[in-house]
Write a protein that holds these residues in place. Structure first.
Motif, PDB file in Angstrom:
ATOM      1  N   ASN A   1       4.696  -2.956  -1.232  1.00 50.21           N
ATOM      2  CA  ASN A   1       5.464  -2.236  -2.247  1.00 50.21           C
ATOM      3  C   ASN A   1       5.337  -0.726  -2.111  1.00 50.21           C
ATOM      4  O   ASN A   1       6.133   0.020  -2.706  1.00 50.21           O
ATOM      5  N   PHE A   2       4.358  -0.251  -1.340  1.00 49.33           N
ATOM      6  CA  PHE A   2       4.200   1.180  -1.104  1.00 49.33           C
ATOM      7  C   PHE A   2       4.621   1.580   0.312  1.00 49.33           C
ATOM      8  O   PHE A   2       4.394   2.710   0.754  1.00 49.33           O
ATOM      9  N   CYS A   3       5.238   0.662   1.042  1.00 45.97           N
ATOM     10  CA  CYS A   3       5.700   0.937   2.395  1.00 45.97           C
ATOM     11  C   CYS A   3       6.773   2.026   2.365  1.00 45.97           C
ATOM     12  O   CYS A   3       7.703   1.974   1.548  1.00 45.97           O
ATOM     13  N   ALA A   4       6.636   3.003   3.254  1.00 52.18           N
ATOM     14  CA  ALA A   4       7.620   4.089   3.320  1.00 52.18           C
ATOM     15  C   ALA A   4       8.995   3.567   3.726  1.00 52.18           C
ATOM     16  O   ALA A   4      10.016   4.210   3.444  1.00 52.18           O
ATOM     17  N   GLY A   5       9.024   2.413   4.360  1.00 45.72           N
ATOM     18  CA  GLY A   5      10.293   1.817   4.769  1.00 45.72           C
ATOM     19  C   GLY A   5      10.783   0.744   3.813  1.00 45.72           C
ATOM     20  O   GLY A   5      11.604  -0.102   4.184  1.00 45.72           O
ATOM     21  N   MET A   6      10.295   0.781   2.579  1.00 53.29           N
ATOM     22  CA  MET A   6      10.702  -0.214   1.584  1.00 53.29           C
ATOM     23  C   MET A   6      12.217  -0.212   1.388  1.00 53.29           C
ATOM     24  O   MET A   6      12.855   0.837   1.336  1.00 53.29           O
ATOM     25  N   ILE A   7      12.793  -1.398   1.297  1.00 54.91           N
ATOM     26  CA  ILE A   7      14.209  -1.566   1.003  1.00 54.91           C
ATOM     27  C   ILE A   7      14.323  -2.283  -0.334  1.00 54.91           C
ATOM     28  O   ILE A   7      13.705  -3.322  -0.535  1.00 54.91           O
TER      29      ILE A   7
ATOM     30  N   CYS B   1       2.212  -0.113  10.455  1.00 52.06           N
ATOM     31  CA  CYS B   1       2.358   0.297   9.053  1.00 52.06           C
ATOM     32  C   CYS B   1       1.133  -0.154   8.277  1.00 52.06           C
ATOM     33  O   CYS B   1       0.920  -1.354   8.067  1.00 52.06           O
ATOM     34  N   ALA B   2       0.318   0.795   7.834  1.00 57.75           N
ATOM     35  CA  ALA B   2      -0.923   0.461   7.131  1.00 57.75           C
ATOM     36  C   ALA B   2      -0.658  -0.279   5.833  1.00 57.75           C
ATOM     37  O   ALA B   2      -1.407  -1.189   5.460  1.00 57.75           O
ATOM     38  N   GLU B   3       0.409   0.108   5.131  1.00 53.72           N
ATOM     39  CA  GLU B   3       0.705  -0.526   3.850  1.00 53.72           C
ATOM     40  C   GLU B   3       1.084  -1.990   4.031  1.00 53.72           C
ATOM     41  O   GLU B   3       0.593  -2.873   3.309  1.00 53.72           O
ATOM     42  N   CYS B   4       1.928  -2.267   4.999  1.00 54.81           N
ATOM     43  CA  CYS B   4       2.309  -3.660   5.251  1.00 54.81           C
ATOM     44  C   CYS B   4       1.111  -4.471   5.740  1.00 54.81           C
ATOM     45  O   CYS B   4       0.908  -5.620   5.343  1.00 54.81           O
ATOM     46  N   ALA B   5       0.298  -3.867   6.598  1.00 54.53           N
ATOM     47  CA  ALA B   5      -0.868  -4.563   7.148  1.00 54.53           C
ATOM     48  C   ALA B   5      -1.905  -4.862   6.088  1.00 54.53           C
ATOM     49  O   ALA B   5      -2.604  -5.881   6.150  1.00 54.53           O
ATOM     50  N   ASP B   6      -2.013  -3.976   5.095  1.00 50.92           N
ATOM     51  CA  ASP B   6      -3.039  -4.127   4.052  1.00 50.92           C
ATOM     52  C   ASP B   6      -2.555  -4.902   2.831  1.00 50.92           C
ATOM     53  O   ASP B   6      -3.258  -4.987   1.832  1.00 50.92           O
ATOM     54  N   GLY B   7      -1.347  -5.441   2.864  1.00 47.98           N
ATOM     55  CA  GLY B   7      -0.846  -6.187   1.717  1.00 47.98           C
ATOM     56  C   GLY B   7      -0.380  -5.305   0.585  1.00 47.98           C
ATOM     57  O   GLY B   7      -0.406  -5.708  -0.572  1.00 47.98           O
ATOM     58  N   ASN B   8       0.072  -4.108   0.929  1.00 47.52           N
ATOM     59  CA  ASN B   8       0.629  -3.198  -0.075  1.00 47.52           C
ATOM     60  C   ASN B   8       2.069  -2.851   0.303  1.00 47.52           C
ATOM     61  O   ASN B   8       2.471  -1.687   0.314  1.00 47.52           O
TER      62      ASN B   8
END
Length: 356
Positions: free
Chosen positions: A114-120, A105-112
């Protein structure tokens, strides 16, 4: 002190909950894991999101639902995998309950996150692949994921910290990421729970010019005390779109109305200016001419809360600069009355529920 597997809170069972019919009941949180933290809640901010969710304004809400995602309290149980928090620490949890945390997951890896598609989200969603759900902070305890649990700095009061965990970060992030600071001319649309934080942050960040934008001038005096150096009353000033055209470099819109004068707001942007929407209407935004962007090289964007590292940064920034939101404290037992007042727009400018 440790928690049990039964918590108590204000439970909404259907759309009528927004009218003050939540019931104080027991509920079962999702199973505790080694990556979790149980929080004995002392404070919980009241957010417009709570209203939207209680009445299924953004789609069908997963009832029963306990709302509240501006949570502060004491860590009373800490999983073995959580290293930054210990039992007894004063901690908080915000609007995001978890992200996917997958290696690819690029968003989780990059410290973003909050934009993760799997956000809960903290409440109102089921954990993927399960029927387990999160419950919010209108309660006595909250079960949070350690990655999204934050230590509250010593210099920040719990009453002030709570609303920062959603309202505060929602405005801090787009201001910081879009260059708010010395030399920047900033406009904040809406002087409410979000907007008042925008004015406070912009002042602390050293913006050159800070303009509060609202339909009426009723909050002008408050806005000026918060840091506004200018004020535009769009419902009272004739031709405001042309009078103040091209005077702002960055506008952050905190309003959740679907009939906002978007074309007028865009006219206020200077060349290469940016308009960032963070309010969440229950309907679509109005149409506007592409020339409002094309003729100035302006940009239209959005933002959603902030990742863990940025929330920690914000809390330290608030403590260092002694920033305090304008809050009204109410007892947790008054939650039904408070949610009605929140929906009626009576907050000045953030309610915080307090457990006895």
């Amino acid at each position: 002190m440790s928690t049990t597997e039964e918590f108590n809170g204000w439970v909404g069972h259907d759309k009528s909950s927004v009218n003050g019919t939540m019931k104080w009941e027991s509920f079962t949180p999702r199973p505790f894991t080694d990556s979790d933290v149980d929080i004995k809640i002392t404070h919980c901010g009241v957010c417009a999101t709570d209203v939207h969710m209680l009445r299924s304004g953004w789609g069908a809400t997963l009832y029963p639902c306990v709302v509240g995602h501006e949570i502060v309290g004491t860590a009373v149980r800490v999983g073995a995998n959580v290293k930054h928090v210990k039992v007894g620490d004063r901690v908080g949890a915000g609007a995001q309950g978890d992200s996917c945390r997958k290696p690819d997951c690029a968003e989780c890896a990059d410290g973003n996150e909050n934009f993760c598609a799997g956000m809960i989200t903290t409440y109102g969603m089921e954990w993927p692949g399960t029927t387990e759900r999160g419950y919010g902070g209108y309660a006595d305890f909250h079960r949070a994921v350690g990655n999204f649990t934050f230590k509250i700095p010593d210099g920040l009061d719990s009453v002030d910290a709570a609303p920062m965990l959603c309202a505060g970060i929602t405005v801090y992030s787009p201001l910081k990421r879009n260059g708010c600071g010395p030399g920047k001319r900033v406009g904040i649309v809406g002087v409410g729970g979000l907007g008042h934080f925008g004015l406070l942050w912009a002042k602390a960040m050293g913006a050159k010019k800070i303009v509060a934008i609202s339909r009426s001038s009723t909050k002008k005096a408050d806005a000026e005390k918060m840091g506004a150096t200018g004020f535009i009353a769009t419902g009272e000033e004739k031709d405001w779109e042309t009078t103040y055209a091209r005077t702002l470099d960055l506008i952050v819109s905190t309003v959740s109305s679907h009939d906002l004068p978007l074309s007028g707001y865009l006219s206020l942007l200077a060349p290469h200016g940016q308009f960032i929407q963070i309010g969440s209407p229950e309907d679509e935004l109005p149409r506007f001419s592409a020339f409002h962007l094309m003729n100035k090289g302006a940009k239209l964007g959005g933002s959603c809360i902030g990742p863990p590292w940025e929330i920690n940064e914000m809390l330290e920034f608030a403590a260092k600069n002694k920033i305090k939101g304008w809050t009204t404290t109410r007892l947790m037992e008054e939650a039904n009355k408070v949610i009605v007042e929140q929906d009626d727009g009576k907050a000045r400018y953030r309610y915080v529920l307090v457990n006895r």
